[in-house]
Scaffold this motif. Structure first.
Motif, PDB file in Angstrom:
ATOM      1  N   PRO A  22      27.236  20.390 -35.093  1.00 27.80           N
ATOM      2  CA  PRO A  22      28.051  20.263 -33.881  1.00 27.80           C
ATOM      3  C   PRO A  22      28.286  21.564 -33.112  1.00 27.80           C
ATOM      4  N   GLU A  23      27.996  22.725 -33.737  1.00 26.07           N
ATOM      5  CA  GLU A  23      28.212  24.020 -33.089  1.00 26.07           C
ATOM      6  C   GLU A  23      29.640  24.090 -32.529  1.00 26.07           C
ATOM      7  N   GLN A  24      29.806  24.637 -31.320  1.00 26.40           N
ATOM      8  CA  GLN A  24      31.153  24.747 -30.749  1.00 26.40           C
ATOM      9  C   GLN A  24      31.572  23.473 -30.015  1.00 26.40           C
ATOM     10  N   VAL A  25      30.583  22.746 -29.502  1.00 28.55           N
ATOM     11  CA  VAL A  25      30.911  21.647 -28.593  1.00 28.55           C
ATOM     12  C   VAL A  25      31.446  20.409 -29.329  1.00 28.55           C
ATOM     13  N   GLY A  26      30.986  20.149 -30.544  1.00 25.19           N
ATOM     14  CA  GLY A  26      31.486  19.002 -31.307  1.00 25.19           C
ATOM     15  C   GLY A  26      32.992  19.067 -31.520  1.00 25.19           C
ATOM     16  N   PRO A  27      33.510  20.192 -32.050  1.00 27.42           N
ATOM     17  CA  PRO A  27      34.967  20.325 -32.194  1.00 27.42           C
ATOM     18  C   PRO A  27      35.707  20.270 -30.852  1.00 27.42           C
ATOM     19  N   ALA A  28      35.091  20.813 -29.792  1.00 27.97           N
ATOM     20  CA  ALA A  28      35.727  20.763 -28.462  1.00 27.97           C
ATOM     21  C   ALA A  28      35.872  19.314 -28.002  1.00 27.97           C
ATOM     22  N   LEU A  29      34.847  18.488 -28.240  1.00 26.03           N
ATOM     23  CA  LEU A  29      34.915  17.071 -27.869  1.00 26.03           C
ATOM     24  C   LEU A  29      35.953  16.328 -28.715  1.00 26.03           C
ATOM     25  N   ARG A 236      41.027  17.101  -8.856  1.00 25.42           N
ATOM     26  CA  ARG A 236      41.550  18.271  -9.567  1.00 25.42           C
ATOM     27  C   ARG A 236      40.641  18.589 -10.742  1.00 25.42           C
ATOM     28  N   PHE A 237      40.047  19.779 -10.700  1.00 27.79           N
ATOM     29  CA  PHE A 237      39.087  20.206 -11.721  1.00 27.79           C
ATOM     30  C   PHE A 237      39.772  21.077 -12.764  1.00 27.79           C
ATOM     31  N   SER A 238      39.408  20.896 -14.020  1.00 21.77           N
ATOM     32  CA  SER A 238      39.777  21.862 -15.053  1.00 21.77           C
ATOM     33  C   SER A 238      38.608  22.032 -16.025  1.00 21.77           C
ATOM     34  N   LEU A 239      38.460  23.248 -16.502  1.00 20.47           N
ATOM     35  CA  LEU A 239      37.388  23.586 -17.445  1.00 20.47           C
ATOM     36  C   LEU A 239      37.871  23.324 -18.862  1.00 20.47           C
ATOM     37  N   VAL A 240      37.180  22.448 -19.572  1.00 23.63           N
ATOM     38  CA  VAL A 240      37.546  22.122 -20.952  1.00 23.63           C
ATOM     39  C   VAL A 240      36.832  23.051 -21.927  1.00 23.63           C
ATOM     40  N   HIS A 241      35.558  23.324 -21.662  1.00 25.28           N
ATOM     41  CA  HIS A 241      34.758  24.111 -22.605  1.00 25.28           C
ATOM     42  C   HIS A 241      33.549  24.686 -21.880  1.00 25.28           C
ATOM     43  N   SER A 242      33.153  25.896 -22.277  1.00 25.20           N
ATOM     44  CA  SER A 242      31.915  26.481 -21.756  1.00 25.20           C
ATOM     45  C   SER A 242      31.269  27.330 -22.840  1.00 25.20           C
ATOM     46  N   SER A 243      30.029  27.021 -23.166  1.00 22.38           N
ATOM     47  CA  SER A 243      29.271  27.814 -24.138  1.00 22.38           C
ATOM     48  C   SER A 243      27.788  27.531 -23.918  1.00 22.38           C
ATOM     49  N   PHE A 244      26.952  28.260 -24.637  1.00 20.85           N
ATOM     50  CA  PHE A 244      25.507  28.030 -24.572  1.00 20.85           C
ATOM     51  C   PHE A 244      24.950  27.796 -25.958  1.00 20.85           C
ATOM     52  N   SER A 245      23.962  26.923 -26.039  1.00 22.26           N
ATOM     53  CA  SER A 245      23.245  26.625 -27.270  1.00 22.26           C
ATOM     54  C   SER A 245      21.774  26.984 -27.049  1.00 22.26           C
ATOM     55  N   MET A 246      21.107  27.460 -28.080  1.00 18.30           N
ATOM     56  CA  MET A 246      19.668  27.747 -27.998  1.00 18.30           C
ATOM     57  C   MET A 246      19.346  28.679 -26.817  1.00 18.30           C
ATOM     58  N   GLY A 247      20.230  29.625 -26.564  1.00 17.65           N
ATOM     59  CA  GLY A 247      20.017  30.600 -25.506  1.00 17.65           C
ATOM     60  C   GLY A 247      20.422  30.100 -24.143  1.00 17.65           C
ATOM     61  N   ALA A 248      19.656  29.140 -23.612  1.00 20.68           N
ATOM     62  CA  ALA A 248      19.801  28.763 -22.200  1.00 20.68           C
ATOM     63  C   ALA A 248      20.338  27.358 -21.954  1.00 20.68           C
ATOM     64  N   LEU A 249      20.754  26.643 -23.019  1.00 19.91           N
ATOM     65  CA  LEU A 249      21.229  25.267 -22.843  1.00 19.91           C
ATOM     66  C   LEU A 249      22.749  25.273 -22.689  1.00 19.91           C
ATOM     67  N   GLY A 250      23.210  25.048 -21.453  1.00 22.31           N
ATOM     68  CA  GLY A 250      24.644  25.080 -21.168  1.00 22.31           C
ATOM     69  C   GLY A 250      25.359  23.878 -21.746  1.00 22.31           C
ATOM     70  N   MET A 251      26.500  24.131 -22.378  1.00 18.83           N
ATOM     71  CA  MET A 251      27.246  23.068 -23.072  1.00 18.83           C
ATOM     72  C   MET A 251      28.614  22.820 -22.430  1.00 18.83           C
ATOM     73  N   ASP A 252      28.718  23.041 -21.133  1.00 19.34           N
ATOM     74  CA  ASP A 252      30.012  22.933 -20.440  1.00 19.34           C
ATOM     75  C   ASP A 252      30.575  21.506 -20.474  1.00 19.34           C
ATOM     76  N   ILE A 253      31.915  21.439 -20.531  1.00 16.85           N
ATOM     77  CA  ILE A 253      32.654  20.177 -20.399  1.00 16.85           C
ATOM     78  C   ILE A 253      33.690  20.373 -19.299  1.00 16.85           C
ATOM     79  N   TYR A 254      33.708  19.486 -18.331  1.00 16.32           N
ATOM     80  CA  TYR A 254      34.638  19.558 -17.216  1.00 16.32           C
ATOM     81  C   TYR A 254      35.505  18.306 -17.175  1.00 16.32           C
ATOM     82  N   ARG A 255      36.707  18.493 -16.644  1.00 13.56           N
ATOM     83  CA  ARG A 255      37.658  17.380 -16.516  1.00 13.56           C
ATOM     84  C   ARG A 255      38.061  17.241 -15.046  1.00 13.56           C
ATOM     85  N   PHE A 256      38.139  16.005 -14.583  1.00 17.10           N
ATOM     86  CA  PHE A 256      38.530  15.708 -13.206  1.00 17.10           C
ATOM     87  C   PHE A 256      39.708  14.728 -13.202  1.00 17.10           C
TER      88      PHE A 256
END
Length: 257
Positions: A22-29, A236-256
């Motif tokens: 899950p890296e960082q994004v699994g726990p964030a979800l 209304r936007f809020s940033l939930v999570h931002s990280s990268f996996s495998m160098g260039a694969l963005g793992m961002d999560i946004y909330r509206f």
């Protein structure tokens, strides 16, 4: 019963391997789902369902589809048996018809990993009904945004709306070695999107052709398209999570909201 308003989300669903690592994004979800009221149902637009016409999954028990090749065998054993919700699909089709948007029910569509990958971390019990919605080839960014606006109504029915794609998605540029630095073109792209959304400049994102390094980050647009849909669900936007996996694969999560 008082129904609570849920947000719209954009989730970068990443590699199928996130089901096992899950890296960082699994726990964030997982944290995100704990902080939300429990949904009555979930609507997901996945990058992995492109279609000619706008379609919605209508099956009562959709199959779990392992729509990828060359991964460890244990990944193919994973099932996400959440029920479908034909009544909700019909309600969505009706609401879209009132907005003069034609949509069709699809009772044979299995559930691709753009749907079950994030939900595996958010709602592992797989006990919340899910309806998947397709991305029509001919829909522009503005049309996808309007689709999100039209379906935002369902947030008030305690239904969670998710656009599942990836903030960057150039598979040819990914690295399988650990600790690969994130390239400037990927980091810049993610930062520019977040900055525009924080400033309420949705038009900048919808005019995707002018975004920096767009072709390097998205050689094809299907993984960015769910973002346009999610943006329509709330101003209304809020940033939930931002990280990268495998160098260039963005793992961002946004909330509206």
């Amino acid at each position: 019963m008082h129904l609570q308003t849920l947000p719209g989300l954009f989730i970068s669903h990443g590699s199928p391997m996130l089901a096992l690592n899950p890296e960082q994004v699994g726990p964030a979800l997982a944290r995100l789902s704990l902080n939300l009221p429990r949904p009555q149902a979930i609507i997901v637009m996945s990058a992995h369902w492109e279609s000619e016409a706008l379609e919605l999954s209508h099956a009562i028990r959709p199959e779990t589809w392992h729509d990828f090749r060359g991964f460890p065998e244990e990944l193919y054993q994973i099932r996400y048996p959440a029920p479908g919700h034909p009544e909700l699909a019909e309600s969505i089709i009706q609401r879209l018809a009132e907005a003069e948007i034609t949509a069709h029910a699809n009772s044979t569509r299995p559930r691709d990993h753009g749907v079950w990958m994030p939900l595996l971390h958010m709602y592992p019990e797989a006990d919340i009904p899910v309806v998947e919605i397709s991305i029509p080839h001919h829909f522009s960014a503005d049309q996808l945004y309007q689709l999100g606006q039209c379906l935002a109504y369902f947030r008030e029915q305690q239904i969670l709306i998710i656009g599942s794609g990836s903030i960057t998605h150039n598979l040819a540029e990914l690295s399988w070695s650990r600790d690969t630095p994130t390239p400037v073109w990927a980091a810049t792209f993610s930062q520019q999107i977040i900055s525009a959304l924080k400033n309420g400049d949705y038009d900048k994102v919808l005019q995707w052709q002018t975004l920096p390094y767009i072709k390097q980050n998205h050689p094809s647009l299907e993984h960015l398209a769910p973002l346009f849909f999610s943006m329509g669900t709330g101003s209304r936007f809020s940033l939930v999570h931002s990280s990268f996996s495998m160098g260039a694969l963005g793992m961002d999560i946004y909330r509206f909201d």
